[in-house]
Design a protein around this motif. Structure first.
Motif, PDB file in Angstrom:
ATOM      1  N   GLY A  18       0.803  -1.220   0.000  1.00 27.42           N
ATOM      2  CA  GLY A  18       0.000   0.000   0.000  1.00 27.42           C
ATOM      3  C   GLY A  18       0.830   1.261   0.000  1.00 27.42           C
ATOM      4  N   ARG A  19       1.837   1.347  -0.858  1.00 25.12           N
ATOM      5  CA  ARG A  19       2.732   2.496  -0.836  1.00 25.12           C
ATOM      6  C   ARG A  19       2.087   3.770  -1.349  1.00 25.12           C
ATOM      7  NH1 ARG A  19       8.158   1.674  -0.418  1.00 25.12           N
ATOM      8  NH2 ARG A  19       8.802   3.265  -1.866  1.00 25.12           N
ATOM      9  N   HIS A  20       1.223   3.594  -2.331  1.00 31.13           N
ATOM     10  CA  HIS A  20       0.724   4.805  -2.979  1.00 31.13           C
ATOM     11  C   HIS A  20      -0.273   5.525  -2.090  1.00 31.13           C
ATOM     12  CE1 HIS A  20      -1.046   1.109  -4.326  1.00 31.13           C
ATOM     13  NE2 HIS A  20      -2.197   1.712  -4.507  1.00 31.13           N
ATOM     14  N   VAL A  21       0.096   6.733  -1.721  1.00 34.45           N
ATOM     15  CA  VAL A  21      -0.739   7.572  -0.863  1.00 34.45           C
ATOM     16  C   VAL A  21      -1.591   8.443  -1.777  1.00 34.45           C
ATOM     17  CG1 VAL A  21      -0.682   9.041   1.163  1.00 34.45           C
ATOM     18  CG2 VAL A  21       1.314   7.715   0.553  1.00 34.45           C
ATOM     19  N   ARG A  22      -2.729   8.854  -1.261  1.00 33.71           N
ATOM     20  CA  ARG A  22      -3.577   9.769  -2.028  1.00 33.71           C
ATOM     21  C   ARG A  22      -2.779  10.914  -2.586  1.00 33.71           C
ATOM     22  NH1 ARG A  22      -6.836   7.814   1.956  1.00 33.71           N
ATOM     23  NH2 ARG A  22      -5.381   8.601   3.464  1.00 33.71           N
ATOM     24  N   GLY A  51       7.109   3.127  -6.802  1.00 34.91           N
ATOM     25  CA  GLY A  51       5.936   2.542  -6.164  1.00 34.91           C
ATOM     26  C   GLY A  51       5.133   3.536  -5.344  1.00 34.91           C
ATOM     27  N   LEU A  52       5.464   4.850  -5.443  1.00 36.36           N
ATOM     28  CA  LEU A  52       4.686   5.859  -4.715  1.00 36.36           C
ATOM     29  C   LEU A  52       3.342   6.082  -5.395  1.00 36.36           C
ATOM     30  CD1 LEU A  52       7.452   8.441  -3.856  1.00 36.36           C
ATOM     31  CD2 LEU A  52       6.190   7.025  -2.256  1.00 36.36           C
ATOM     32  N   GLU A  53       3.303   5.773  -6.691  1.00 38.37           N
ATOM     33  CA  GLU A  53       2.042   5.741  -7.425  1.00 38.37           C
ATOM     34  C   GLU A  53       1.920   4.339  -7.994  1.00 38.37           C
ATOM     35  OE1 GLU A  53      -0.216   8.135  -8.007  1.00 38.37           O
ATOM     36  OE2 GLU A  53       0.828   9.999  -7.446  1.00 38.37           O
ATOM     37  N   TRP A  54       0.689   3.930  -8.213  1.00 39.24           N
ATOM     38  CA  TRP A  54       0.465   2.601  -8.736  1.00 39.24           C
ATOM     39  C   TRP A  54      -0.325   2.751 -10.042  1.00 39.24           C
ATOM     40  CZ3 TRP A  54       2.967  -1.531  -7.830  1.00 39.24           C
ATOM     41  CH2 TRP A  54       2.445  -2.788  -8.158  1.00 39.24           C
ATOM     42  N   ASN A  87       0.810   2.196   4.675  1.00 37.22           N
ATOM     43  CA  ASN A  87       0.863   3.616   4.447  1.00 37.22           C
ATOM     44  C   ASN A  87      -0.076   4.415   5.320  1.00 37.22           C
ATOM     45  OD1 ASN A  87       1.961   5.709   2.970  1.00 37.22           O
ATOM     46  ND2 ASN A  87       2.142   4.263   1.298  1.00 37.22           N
TER      47      ASN A  87
END
Lengths: 205, 226, 184
Positions: A201-205, B48-51, C3
């Motif tokens: 779940g790395r991608h933050v809003r 990997g900060l965006e998917w 996160n």
């Protein structure tokens, strides 16, 4: 403010285990209230002076540590002068000074990381590892954020002044908080980016 | 090598990146494009900060939700104030290594070695909020370098720097053996890349020799009505 | 750590830091009761109202933990374990519950959040609940009756109402421009 005011050194005060220092601080402060009066505050003040000398903390730093509280202490002194007498007023102020300086010596002779590590170790005995880690991260982040929030606040204040806007509470607090929240979300991303071992779940809003 | 295969990113109703396929293998790759073109999203995909909403991003064959992929890609944010998370410089540089399995002394040695390599040992015991803007940017970069990634993605690394600090940073980047992927508006820096990718409205509009792309980009911007 | 927990930790740390920065604003101490009026109680309402009940209360716990280990982060440079034993100790511990209750009330009112609702939440959590915890402690520590402690605390109410007005305005603006509680 006494955040990260560490003065490097190798005295016994520096080398004492952080939790022992924290424990002693707790005890001294509690004692100052339980045995309240001139004798306990004077004894604590003398012990403290000795510790400052052993730790070789420069007097300027000691003065800097107490300075932010000076005018409040002055105010309290004057108020107590009217309510009670000079003896009681002096005692109340001395006790405050001793407590503030006792707190400072902990900060001045203990690295933030060592203190946080010690707390983390103590907590990890009672909490699951993940919670203990989260707590120590929160502690460090808070210390990191204090100057950052002050910086943002100063920027907002200057910007409002430059635009000729008044410096009302609301005009200052709202933009400071919104900017701080945006900065916080970027810091969350940075923490994620700098933690390759946590891919979920790395991608933050 | 990083491979993007048919990558789209959609946020709400907005298509930020539109079916991008590209292999990133050169040592110095620049990404340019106007504000809002999707180039920051592009950079964030690589770590990997965006998917991706569709398609895949792979680092040496591993998708970016794997530790094996993420360990290879370091990311330097535009504003070092948002990247530095610890109160002291040495604590911050050690931050990424805290779960690396290295002992405290090994971490300390590695941090020291990196500071020494760039002649910044004097910053080791400083408080991070007291550093100058240029020093903060260098510390943010070294915080990534201590992780020893094979690839480093930098988002607008020179935007907040004055000329002198920009020169120091560019010289430092030149010394690095890593593959660098740099998103920037700094056309002088971009022109020195081995390869330049121009992103516009979520698509790749140009890709190739840095000099050629910078020229085409300048002409396209100049031709736009104001 | 996923996160979301990272983000929670960062936000909790941020509001603990905001509390510390609010402590720089000089407090006004009324000598009779010894409870200082500080900008920090504004921070209590903001933490609950902006972060929500759980994170707001945790931000208070974090801040008070830093105070307890000896950092003088309370307004006027006060800190250390002793402040919890002083006359305002009940109010300090009460901050945790106050932030939680402000947050809970705001969460409940979220879909129809306006200045009036936010003000009610701040008054309920940040004043009524806070005083319900703080006053008994003053009475105990200063060896006076609850009624005396209550009367002695009255002078603080106007200041707290002003803070509730400011806090509710900030909470509503932040909820519209950068919502944290119900972010999509």
């Amino acid at each position: 403010m006494l955040t990260s005011d560490y003065v490097p050194g190798d005295s016994i005060v520096h080398r004492a285990r952080p939790l022992i220092k924290v424990g002693l601080l707790f005890l001294v402060c509690t004692w100052l209230f339980v045995q309240e009066g001139w004798p306990s505050s004077t004894i604590a003040g003398l012990i403290l002076a000795a510790l400052f000398a052993i730790a070789r903390i420069p007097p300027t730093i000691i003065v800097a540590a107490i300075r932010p509280a000076l005018w409040v202490l002055g105010l309290i002194f004057v108020a107590q002068l009217f309510l009670a007498d000079w003896r009681f007023a002096g005692f109340v102020v001395l006790r405050f000074a001793v407590m503030i300086l006792a707190a400072s010596i902990l900060t001045l002779t203990t690295r933030t990381s060592d203190l946080v590590d010690a707390i983390e170790r103590a907590l990890s005995r009672v909490l699951p590892a993940r919670s203990a880690e989260a707590i120590s991260l929160a502690l460090s982040l808070c210390l990191r954020f204090i100057p950052r929030v002050r910086g943002i606040f100063e920027e907002v204040k200057n910007a409002q002044r430059a635009r000729g806007l008044g410096t009302s509470w609301r005009a200052l607090v709202t933009p400071t908080i919104v900017r701080a929240l945006k900065s916080a979300d970027e810091i969350s991303r940075a923490i994620t980016a700098r933690s390759p071992e946590t891919p979920a779940g790395r991608h933050v809003r | 090598m990083i491979r993007l295969d048919g990558v789209s990113v959609r946020k709400g109703d907005t298509l930020i990146l539109d079916t991008i396929s590209v292999d990133l293998a050169e040592r110095r790759i620049g990404i340019i494009g106007p504000n809002g073109s999707g180039k920051s999203t592009f950079a964030r995909l690589l770590n990997g900060l965006e998917w991706p909403t569709r398609g895949s991003v792979r680092v040496d064959g591993a998708p970016t939700d794997r530790v094996s992929a993420l360990g290879k890609v370091g990311f330097v944010f535009q504003n070092p104030d948002n990247q530095i998370v610890m109160p002291m410089v040495d604590e911050d540089l050690a931050f990424g290594l805290r779960k690396s399995g290295l002992s405290r002394s090994e971490i300390g040695e590695r941090v020291e070695a990196h500071l020494e390599r760039f002649g910044l040992t004097h910053l080791n015991e400083r408080r991070t909020h007291e550093l100058s803007g240029g020093e903060k940017q260098l510390i943010a970069l070294i915080g990534v370098l201590v992780m020893e990634p094979a690839i480093i993605v930098l988002d607008e690394p020179t935007t907040l720097l004055d000329l002198r600090n920009r020169r120091i940073l560019v010289a430092l980047l030149d010394q690095l053996d890593q593959t660098l992927i740099i998103v920037s508006h700094d056309l002088e820096l971009m022109a020195s890349m081995d390869r330049l990718i121009w992103i516009d409205e979520g698509r790749i509009r140009g890709d190739g020799d840095a000099g050629d792309i910078v020229r085409a980009y300048r002409e396209a911007i100049a031709a736009e009505p104001c | 750590m996923t996160n979301d927990t990272t983000r929670d930790i960062v936000l909790i740390a941020l509001f603990a830091a905001i509390m510390a920065v609010l402590g720089v604003f000089p407090p006004i101490t009324l000598p009779l009761v010894g409870v200082p009026i500080t900008a920090q109680s504004l921070g209590v309402m903001l933490a609950g109202g902006i972060l929500g009940a759980r994170r707001g209360a945790l931000a208070m716990i974090l801040f008070l933990a830093l105070v307890a280990v000896g950092l003088p982060l309370l307004s006027g440079g006060r800190g250390g374990f002793a402040v919890f034993l002083g006359p305002s100790g009940g109010f300090l511990v009460g901050w945790i519950v106050a932030a939680f209750v402000v947050g809970l009330t705001i969460e409940r009112l979220w879909s129809r959040l306006g200045h009036v609702n936010a003000f009610i939440a701040c008054v309920f959590g940040g004043i009524i609940v806070l005083y319900a915890i703080g006053i008994p402690w003053i009475a105990f520590a200063a060896e006076i009756s609850i009624a005396q402690a209550f009367v002695g605390s009255m002078p603080f109410i106007p200041g707290d109402l002003i803070k509730a007005v400011i806090a509710s305005a900030v909470i509503v603006t932040v909820a519209r421009s950068y919502p944290i509680i119900a972010s999509p």
